[in-house]
Design an enzyme around this catalytic site. Structure first.
Site, PDB file in Angstrom:
ATOM      1  CG  ASN A  50      10.811 -16.198  -9.975  1.00 35.89           C
ATOM      2  OD1 ASN A  50      10.657 -17.397 -10.176  1.00 35.89           O
ATOM      3  ND2 ASN A  50      10.830 -15.306 -10.944  1.00 35.89           N
ATOM      4  CG  HIS A 136      17.711 -14.229 -17.451  1.00 35.36           C
ATOM      5  ND1 HIS A 136      17.620 -12.857 -17.506  1.00 35.36           N
ATOM      6  CD2 HIS A 136      16.475 -14.668 -17.111  1.00 35.36           C
ATOM      7  CE1 HIS A 136      16.384 -12.489 -17.200  1.00 35.36           C
ATOM      8  NE2 HIS A 136      15.676 -13.571 -16.954  1.00 35.36           N
ATOM      9  CD  GLU A 182      20.331 -18.156 -15.743  1.00 31.06           C
ATOM     10  OE1 GLU A 182      19.518 -18.727 -15.005  1.00 31.06           O
ATOM     11  OE2 GLU A 182      20.037 -17.773 -16.887  1.00 31.06           O
ATOM     12  CB  SER A 186      15.707 -18.631 -14.827  1.00 27.73           C
ATOM     13  OG  SER A 186      15.911 -18.547 -16.214  1.00 27.73           O
ATOM     14  CG  ASP A 211      21.915 -14.021 -13.092  1.00 29.62           C
ATOM     15  OD1 ASP A 211      21.470 -13.917 -11.934  1.00 29.62           O
ATOM     16  OD2 ASP A 211      21.319 -13.576 -14.091  1.00 29.62           O
ATOM     17  CG  HIS A 214      16.178 -18.274 -10.485  1.00 24.54           C
ATOM     18  ND1 HIS A 214      14.859 -17.949 -10.263  1.00 24.54           N
ATOM     19  CD2 HIS A 214      16.504 -17.730 -11.678  1.00 24.54           C
ATOM     20  CE1 HIS A 214      14.406 -17.262 -11.294  1.00 24.54           C
ATOM     21  NE2 HIS A 214      15.383 -17.107 -12.166  1.00 24.54           N
ATOM     22  CE  LYS A 245      13.746 -13.519 -10.830  1.00 19.78           C
ATOM     23  NZ  LYS A 245      14.677 -13.616 -11.924  1.00 19.78           N
TER      24      LYS A 245
HETATM   25  C1  PLP Z   1      14.814 -12.621 -13.049  1.00 24.91           C
HETATM   26  C2  PLP Z   1      16.197 -12.741 -13.567  1.00 24.91           C
HETATM   27  C3  PLP Z   1      16.959 -11.612 -13.851  1.00 24.91           C
HETATM   28  C4  PLP Z   1      16.368 -10.232 -13.824  1.00 24.91           C
HETATM   29  O1  PLP Z   1      16.079  -9.793 -12.556  1.00 24.91           O
HETATM   30  P1  PLP Z   1      14.943  -8.672 -12.349  1.00 24.91           P
HETATM   31  O2  PLP Z   1      15.247  -8.090 -11.031  1.00 24.91           O
HETATM   32  O3  PLP Z   1      13.644  -9.394 -12.402  1.00 24.91           O
HETATM   33  O4  PLP Z   1      15.084  -7.694 -13.478  1.00 24.91           O
HETATM   34  C5  PLP Z   1      18.265 -11.794 -14.225  1.00 24.91           C
HETATM   35  N1  PLP Z   1      18.796 -13.021 -14.341  1.00 24.91           N
HETATM   36  C6  PLP Z   1      18.079 -14.138 -14.110  1.00 24.91           C
HETATM   37  C7  PLP Z   1      18.720 -15.479 -14.252  1.00 24.91           C
HETATM   38  C8  PLP Z   1      16.756 -14.025 -13.736  1.00 24.91           C
HETATM   39  O5  PLP Z   1      16.026 -15.119 -13.539  1.00 24.91           O
END
Ligand code: PLP
Length: 395
Positions: A50, A136, A182, A186, A211, A214, A245
């Site tokens: 990512n 997620h 989100e 993801s 969230d 991505h 990411k």
């Molecule tokens: C990767 C991810 C997280 C967690 O983030 P990290 O920094 O890897 O713990 C939270 N929400 C979504 C949608 C993700 O893809």
């Protein structure tokens, strides 16, 4: 004789293996800066990370981390409430708030910790959380931990979301209601209809958490995310994301009104009871944000967008983000396709239950500005060579 406390574990793992659902860790060694990995003694093109802009290995981030390590050391020593914030933590939060257009921001040791801490700080028992079905795991865990009543709406289903909001108003009058989604999903790479969701949550007097894990560093002006692109940043109460990411470092954040950040400082247990992010990591994230704001950031965003168009033109669309799922159906099919790709020199993960529903396994291609176009096109040819595909992810 007493039953062994470990009995059943071997059977459990064997059961997973039988269903093609066993996961194993593999060691990879990055080679150069274009996403190439050494895996089992061979070089393959990685389409699984990512690290959408290739920032994790960028010299500016490495140097920022090295300087912070030289100045502050590798660890933070304790939680910030116990030992204080370092200037780098404060600067990072100021920069994040400015980037996302909010009054304040709070960083956590990971995006997972940010999600779990934020949701359980903002709502509690007696309140209501309404989640998109594809949210997620970190968001689901936060919602469960909060003790609030949970309602799930089918993915991006606005009528069902509206019905849950009505239900909450009737059944739990006076409760705080939090809608959670989100912005870019993801495992599907598609987008949430944020403007419509904002309209519904405002009519209902609910809070909204989005969230942007991505979408940050991928979509919107200067990579600000889908909230910015959809023009709703000012109406999203909690803009959550990760520094791990596209931003190339590690850690999670929540950007919000000062009031909500103050609440999290007091009530988010994954913030209060966890050591502050290591200074080199916070410094790298700050450097990632600075880089994104400049010309080089703009060039990287453009390059990533070019790869998205390349995949779309090759027939793997519509491509709405840097995540391109290729539907496989059964887990075993996804695994054998991933192995075939690996033999051809491409590392693309098979995503299976429980990350996605049973029967909806997929290959998850992630694109990065660090890729060469020639390799993206070569991957597309290889994917087409896998034979007829189920076509859609099956809703
Ligand atoms: C990767 C991810 C997280 C967690 O983030 P990290 O920094 O890897 O713990 C939270 N929400 C979504 C949608 C993700 O893809």
């Amino acid at each position: 004789m007493a039953r062994s406390p470990l009995s059943g574990i071997e059977e459990e793992l064997a059961g997973l293996e039988q269903q093609a659902l066993l996961r194993r860790l593999r060691t990879v060694e990055p080679v150069g800066g274009s996403g190439v990995l050494e895996l089992d003694g061979r070089e393959v093109d990685g389409f699984s990370s990512n690290d959408y802009l290739g920032l994790s290995r960028h010299p500016a981030l490495r140097e920022a981390a090295a300087r912070a390590a030289a100045r502050y050391g590798c660890g933070s020593g304790a939680s910030r409430l116990v030992c204080g914030s370092l200037p780098v933590h404060r600067e990072l939060e100021e920069r994040l708030a400015e980037f996302k257009g909010t009054e304040a921001a709070l960083t956590f040791s990971s995006g997972y910790a940010a999600a779990v801490g934020c949701i359980s700080a903002v709502v509690g028992s007696g309140d209501v959380v309404i989640l998109d079905k594809l949210a997620h795991a970190s968001l689901i865990d936060g919602a469960r931990l909060s003790g609030a009543h949970l309602r799930v709406f089918p993915h991006n289903h606005l009528e069902k979301l509206a019905a849950h909001l009505d239900w909450a108003a009737r059944r739990h009058p006076g409760a705080r209601v939090l809608v959670v989604t989100e912005s870019v999903f993801s495992m599907d790479g598609d987008r949430a209809p944020l403007a419509d969701i904002v309209r519904l949550k405002e009519a209902a007097g609910a809070l909204l958490l989005v969230d942007e894990a991505h979408a940050t560093g991928v979509l919107g002006r200067g990579g600000r995310g889908l909230c910015e692109l959809a023009g709703v940043s000012g109406s999203v109460d909690l803009q959550l994301g990760t520094l791990s990411k596209a931003l190339g470092a590690a850690g999670g954040y929540v950007c919000a009104r000062r009031l909500l950040v103050d609440l999290m400082v007091n009530r988010a247990r994954s913030f209060v009871y966890s050591t502050a992010p290591p200074p080199p990591v916070a410094a790298a994230a700050l450097a990632g944000l600075e880089l994104l704001a400049g010309e080089e950031g703009a060039a990287l965003l453009k390059r990533l967008n070019t790869h998205c168009l390349e995949m779309e033109q090759a027939g793997f669309g519509p491509v709405q983000s840097a995540i391109v799922p290729v539907a496989m159906g059964e887990a075993a099919r996804a695994l054998s396709a991933a192995e075939q790709l690996l033999r051809a020199g491409f590392f693309v993960p098979a995503i299976r239950y429980p990350t996605v529903p049973r029967g909806r396994a997929r290959l998850r291609v992630t694109l990065s500005a660090c890729h060469e176009s020639s390799r993206v096109l070569a991957l597309c040819r290889e994917l087409k060579g896998l034979g007829p595909l189920p076509g859609d992810l099956g809703d």
